[in-house]
Design an enzyme around this catalytic site. Structure first.
Site, PDB file in Angstrom:
ATOM      1  N   SER A   2      77.750 -77.686 -10.911  1.00 20.44           N
ATOM      2  CA  SER A   2      77.819 -79.107 -10.545  1.00 20.44           C
ATOM      3  C   SER A   2      76.434 -79.679 -10.250  1.00 20.44           C
ATOM      4  CB  SER A   2      78.748 -79.311  -9.341  1.00 20.44           C
ATOM      5  OG  SER A   2      78.247 -78.657  -8.193  1.00 20.44           O
ATOM      6  N   HIS A   3      75.452 -78.808  -9.999  1.00 20.51           N
ATOM      7  CA  HIS A   3      74.112 -79.302  -9.678  1.00 20.51           C
ATOM      8  C   HIS A   3      73.026 -78.636 -10.527  1.00 20.51           C
ATOM      9  CE1 HIS A   3      76.472 -81.038  -6.515  1.00 20.51           C
ATOM     10  NE2 HIS A   3      75.490 -81.885  -6.307  1.00 20.51           N
ATOM     11  N   ARG A   6      73.237 -82.411 -13.948  1.00 18.32           N
ATOM     12  CA  ARG A   6      72.540 -83.453 -13.175  1.00 18.32           C
ATOM     13  C   ARG A   6      71.563 -84.271 -14.024  1.00 18.32           C
ATOM     14  NH1 ARG A   6      75.117 -85.167  -8.687  1.00 18.32           N
ATOM     15  NH2 ARG A   6      76.821 -83.729  -8.982  1.00 18.32           N
ATOM     16  N   PHE A  49      77.286 -76.282   1.389  1.00 17.73           N
ATOM     17  CA  PHE A  49      78.482 -76.874   0.784  1.00 17.73           C
ATOM     18  C   PHE A  49      78.768 -78.257   1.318  1.00 17.73           C
ATOM     19  CE2 PHE A  49      79.953 -73.366   3.670  1.00 17.73           C
ATOM     20  CZ  PHE A  49      80.311 -74.152   4.754  1.00 17.73           C
ATOM     21  N   GLU A  61      81.807 -81.423  -8.815  1.00 16.23           N
ATOM     22  CA  GLU A  61      82.812 -80.440  -9.238  1.00 16.23           C
ATOM     23  C   GLU A  61      84.020 -81.169  -9.845  1.00 16.23           C
ATOM     24  OE1 GLU A  61      83.636 -76.938 -10.160  1.00 16.23           O
ATOM     25  OE2 GLU A  61      81.897 -77.103  -8.834  1.00 16.23           O
ATOM     26  N   PRO A  68      77.407 -65.676   1.954  1.00 15.05           N
ATOM     27  CA  PRO A  68      77.042 -66.831   1.135  1.00 15.05           C
ATOM     28  C   PRO A  68      75.613 -66.665   0.644  1.00 15.05           C
ATOM     29  CG  PRO A  68      77.767 -67.513   3.342  1.00 15.05           C
ATOM     30  CD  PRO A  68      77.729 -66.026   3.342  1.00 15.05           C
ATOM     31  N   ARG A 110      76.093 -64.547  -4.331  1.00 16.37           N
ATOM     32  CA  ARG A 110      76.446 -64.834  -5.731  1.00 16.37           C
ATOM     33  C   ARG A 110      75.279 -65.535  -6.435  1.00 16.37           C
ATOM     34  NH1 ARG A 110      77.732 -69.219  -8.612  1.00 16.37           N
ATOM     35  NH2 ARG A 110      77.113 -70.343  -6.736  1.00 16.37           N
TER      36      ARG A 110
HETATM   37  P1  NDP Z   1      81.160 -74.560  -2.673  1.00 17.43           P
HETATM   38  O1  NDP Z   1      82.480 -74.968  -2.157  1.00 17.43           O
HETATM   39  O2  NDP Z   1      81.065 -73.959  -4.020  1.00 17.43           O
HETATM   40  O3  NDP Z   1      80.517 -73.586  -1.589  1.00 17.43           O
HETATM   41  C1  NDP Z   1      79.260 -73.134  -1.796  1.00 17.43           C
HETATM   42  C2  NDP Z   1      78.782 -72.286  -0.652  1.00 17.43           C
HETATM   43  O4  NDP Z   1      79.792 -71.392  -0.162  1.00 17.43           O
HETATM   44  C3  NDP Z   1      77.654 -71.435  -1.161  1.00 17.43           C
HETATM   45  O5  NDP Z   1      76.760 -71.210  -0.119  1.00 17.43           O
HETATM   46  C4  NDP Z   1      78.431 -70.175  -1.580  1.00 17.43           C
HETATM   47  O6  NDP Z   1      77.605 -69.051  -1.702  1.00 17.43           O
HETATM   48  C5  NDP Z   1      79.417 -70.044  -0.475  1.00 17.43           C
HETATM   49  N1  NDP Z   1      80.610 -69.310  -0.900  1.00 17.43           N
HETATM   50  C6  NDP Z   1      81.465 -69.648  -1.885  1.00 17.43           C
HETATM   51  N2  NDP Z   1      82.439 -68.726  -1.994  1.00 17.43           N
HETATM   52  C7  NDP Z   1      82.191 -67.778  -1.063  1.00 17.43           C
HETATM   53  C8  NDP Z   1      82.845 -66.558  -0.687  1.00 17.43           C
HETATM   54  N3  NDP Z   1      83.942 -66.144  -1.283  1.00 17.43           N
HETATM   55  N4  NDP Z   1      82.289 -65.833   0.314  1.00 17.43           N
HETATM   56  C9  NDP Z   1      81.180 -66.258   0.933  1.00 17.43           C
HETATM   57  N5  NDP Z   1      80.517 -67.396   0.619  1.00 17.43           N
HETATM   58  C10 NDP Z   1      81.026 -68.143  -0.361  1.00 17.43           C
HETATM   59  O7  NDP Z   1      80.106 -75.763  -2.624  1.00 17.43           O
HETATM   60  P2  NDP Z   1      80.350 -77.302  -2.885  1.00 17.43           P
HETATM   61  O8  NDP Z   1      81.040 -77.465  -4.187  1.00 17.43           O
HETATM   62  O9  NDP Z   1      80.928 -77.912  -1.672  1.00 17.43           O
HETATM   63  O10 NDP Z   1      78.833 -77.789  -3.032  1.00 17.43           O
HETATM   64  C11 NDP Z   1      78.083 -77.385  -4.156  1.00 17.43           C
HETATM   65  C12 NDP Z   1      76.706 -77.964  -4.080  1.00 17.43           C
HETATM   66  O11 NDP Z   1      76.787 -79.377  -4.130  1.00 17.43           O
HETATM   67  C13 NDP Z   1      75.926 -77.641  -2.809  1.00 17.43           C
HETATM   68  O12 NDP Z   1      74.732 -77.018  -3.208  1.00 17.43           O
HETATM   69  C14 NDP Z   1      75.660 -78.981  -2.159  1.00 17.43           C
HETATM   70  O13 NDP Z   1      74.397 -79.137  -1.557  1.00 17.43           O
HETATM   71  C15 NDP Z   1      75.769 -79.919  -3.334  1.00 17.43           C
HETATM   72  N6  NDP Z   1      76.137 -81.249  -2.858  1.00 17.43           N
HETATM   73  C16 NDP Z   1      75.154 -82.192  -2.724  1.00 17.43           C
HETATM   74  C17 NDP Z   1      75.471 -83.435  -2.234  1.00 17.43           C
HETATM   75  C18 NDP Z   1      74.428 -84.471  -2.000  1.00 17.43           C
HETATM   76  O14 NDP Z   1      74.746 -85.540  -1.492  1.00 17.43           O
HETATM   77  N7  NDP Z   1      73.174 -84.251  -2.321  1.00 17.43           N
HETATM   78  C19 NDP Z   1      76.831 -83.790  -1.890  1.00 17.43           C
HETATM   79  C20 NDP Z   1      77.775 -82.707  -2.030  1.00 17.43           C
HETATM   80  C21 NDP Z   1      77.424 -81.480  -2.513  1.00 17.43           C
HETATM   81  P3  NDP Z   1      77.191 -68.632  -3.225  1.00 17.43           P
HETATM   82  O15 NDP Z   1      76.366 -69.770  -3.736  1.00 17.43           O
HETATM   83  O16 NDP Z   1      76.467 -67.353  -3.086  1.00 17.43           O
HETATM   84  O17 NDP Z   1      78.481 -68.508  -3.981  1.00 17.43           O
HETATM   85  O1  PYC Z   2      78.478 -83.559  -5.932  1.00 16.77           O
HETATM   86  O2  PYC Z   2      79.192 -84.745  -4.247  1.00 16.77           O
HETATM   87  C1  PYC Z   2      78.325 -84.417  -5.052  1.00 16.77           C
HETATM   88  C2  PYC Z   2      76.984 -85.036  -4.938  1.00 16.77           C
HETATM   89  C3  PYC Z   2      76.664 -86.213  -4.364  1.00 16.77           C
HETATM   90  C4  PYC Z   2      75.303 -86.376  -4.507  1.00 16.77           C
HETATM   91  C5  PYC Z   2      74.837 -85.301  -5.154  1.00 16.77           C
HETATM   92  N1  PYC Z   2      75.876 -84.490  -5.408  1.00 16.77           N
END
Ligand code: NDP
Ligand code: PYC
Length: 342
Positions: free
Chosen positions: A48-49, A53, A180, A189, A307, A310
């Site tokens: 997703s990132h 992007r 997350f 996502e 976390p 992976r």
């Molecule tokens: P996920 O729900 O995929 O969770 C990701 C985190 O949880 C990672 O640190 C991951 O580690 C960990 N994780 C996942 N599964 C497990 C498990 N089974 N056991 C232990 N740890 C686990 O993330 P999101 O989809 O919520 O977010 C994805 C990305 O989107 C993030 O990097 C976030 O910063 C970005 N984002 C940015 C936004 C913005 O405004 N700039 C807004 C929203 C999201 P691992 O990576 O090792 O799997």
């Molecule tokens: O995936 O929610 C998201 C997001 C917002 C800004 C950057 N990523």
């Protein structure tokens, strides 16, 4: 075939990112900084990132909502505080330029905070957290986004997807880093599910009438849901506050109002906190960090994974074997290079 994948070496991804961003008007050191974060996302298996992007960043460049060439301005309003005024540019360059001042300040004061203001934010937060952890610091980062998420108990978008990232240095292992959204899933996502024509899991979103939906487009048009019900809702509120009004920047509702339908990435602030373990502990820091390792070992002993594990495994694989990008996404990115009015 839509399910086909294209394999790319990381330097090909980097070159493609730079070409696309430059073609669409990004300038100067912004190109390096933005490309770096996109390549890092793809390399670590954060679909997703990652290269997805590029579509988002180009959309934002086309909207005219981002300044493609502005130089960030770094100031130090107090001994423990650093401010990076991104001036309406993408967040990455402002963060990179402010990082050494944040590290210095954390070392001097034990704790320091960086407010990144007036930035366009489309990225994951773990890159900045990892950069701080590499200096032996404990780090926390968070940012609001656009109002897409309903509060628990509500049905209309108010919060952003509001990610929280945390990092802890480990002397002989990959750092403990989680990152997350406080929504059930990142918006990116859900967008990827829509692109692939796949339903989303129940609990991610509601439609415009407030009914639960597994249709990605309906959830994007309606409201996303917080992760963990009222708990995610409270955390999301905290993010709005500490990376919004506390640092003099926008809430997610204000960000989407500012966007006025342009469809650009969120505009506002990011708060980054860095803590030097030696601040509280002095020479005893190493001994206490060793106790943290006992905690991590106990976690792993139960078969749980940390976390970040992976991502780090993916990183090794991507460096050796390259990354696999869906052919349809690759095609859409390549098409950005051909656009005549770019
Ligand atoms: P996920 O729900 O995929 O969770 C990701 C985190 O949880 C990672 O640190 C991951 O580690 C960990 N994780 C996942 N599964 C497990 C498990 N089974 N056991 C232990 N740890 C686990 O993330 P999101 O989809 O919520 O977010 C994805 C990305 O989107 C993030 O990097 C976030 O910063 C970005 N984002 C940015 C936004 C913005 O405004 N700039 C807004 C929203 C999201 P691992 O990576 O090792 O799997
Ligand atoms: O995936 O929610 C998201 C997001 C917002 C800004 C950057 N990523």
């Amino acid at each position: 075939m839509e399910n086909d994948m294209v394999t790319m070496a990381l330097d090909e991804v980097d070159l493609l990112a730079r070409r696309v961003l430059t073609r669409h008007g990004l300038r100067g050191d912004h190109v390096d900084a933005v490309a770096r974060t996109i390549v890092a996302g793809e390399r670590d298996g954060c679909a997703s990132h990652g290269v997805y992007r590029l579509l988002v960043a180009v959309n934002t460049l086309k909207s005219g909502k981002v300044d493609p060439a502005v130089e960030p301005v770094i100031t130090r309003p107090a001994p423990g505080l650093v401010r990076a005024d991104a001036g309406g540019g993408f967040a990455q360059l402002a963060i990179e330029r402010a990082l050494s001042a944040l590290v210095d300040s954390a070392r001097t004061n034990g704790i320091a905070a960086l407010a990144v203001n007036r930035c366009i934010h489309f990225a994951a937060l773990w890159p900045e957290v990892e950069m701080l952890v590499e200096h032996g610091l404990v780090a926390l980062a968070t940012t609001p986004s656009h109002a897409w998420v309903a509060p628990a108990g509500g049905s209309r978008p108010l919060f952003g997807t509001n990610p929280i990232a945390f990092g802890w240095p480990r002397p002989d292992a990959s750092p403990f880093v989680f990152d997350f959204a406080t929504s059930a899933a990142a918006r990116g996502e859900i967008e990827l599910h829509r692109r692939a024509g796949n339903p989303i899991p129940a609990g991610w979103g509601i439609d415009a009438d407030g009914h639960p939906t597994t249709d990605a487009q309906a959830a994007l048009d309606g409201a996303m849901l917080t992760w963990g019900g009222y708990k995610g809702s409270a955390l999301s509120t905290m993010v709005e506050l500490i990376a919004g009004p506390l640092i003099g920047d926008l809430t997610s509702a204000e960000s989407i109002a500012w966007d006025a339908g342009a469809g650009a990435s969120p505009y506002g602030g990011e708060l980054i906190v860095a803590i030097d373990p030696a601040g509280f502990l002095g020479a005893a820091a190493a001994g206490h960090l060793a106790r943290a390792e006992t905690l991590f070992d106990a976690l792993a002993a139960q078969g749980a994974r940390l976390p970040g594990a992976r991502r780090h495994a993916n990183r090794k694989l991507s460096v050796a074997e390259g990354v696999r990008v869906p052919a349809a996404l690759h095609r859409d990115i390549m098409a950005l290079l051909e656009e005549e009015d770019a």
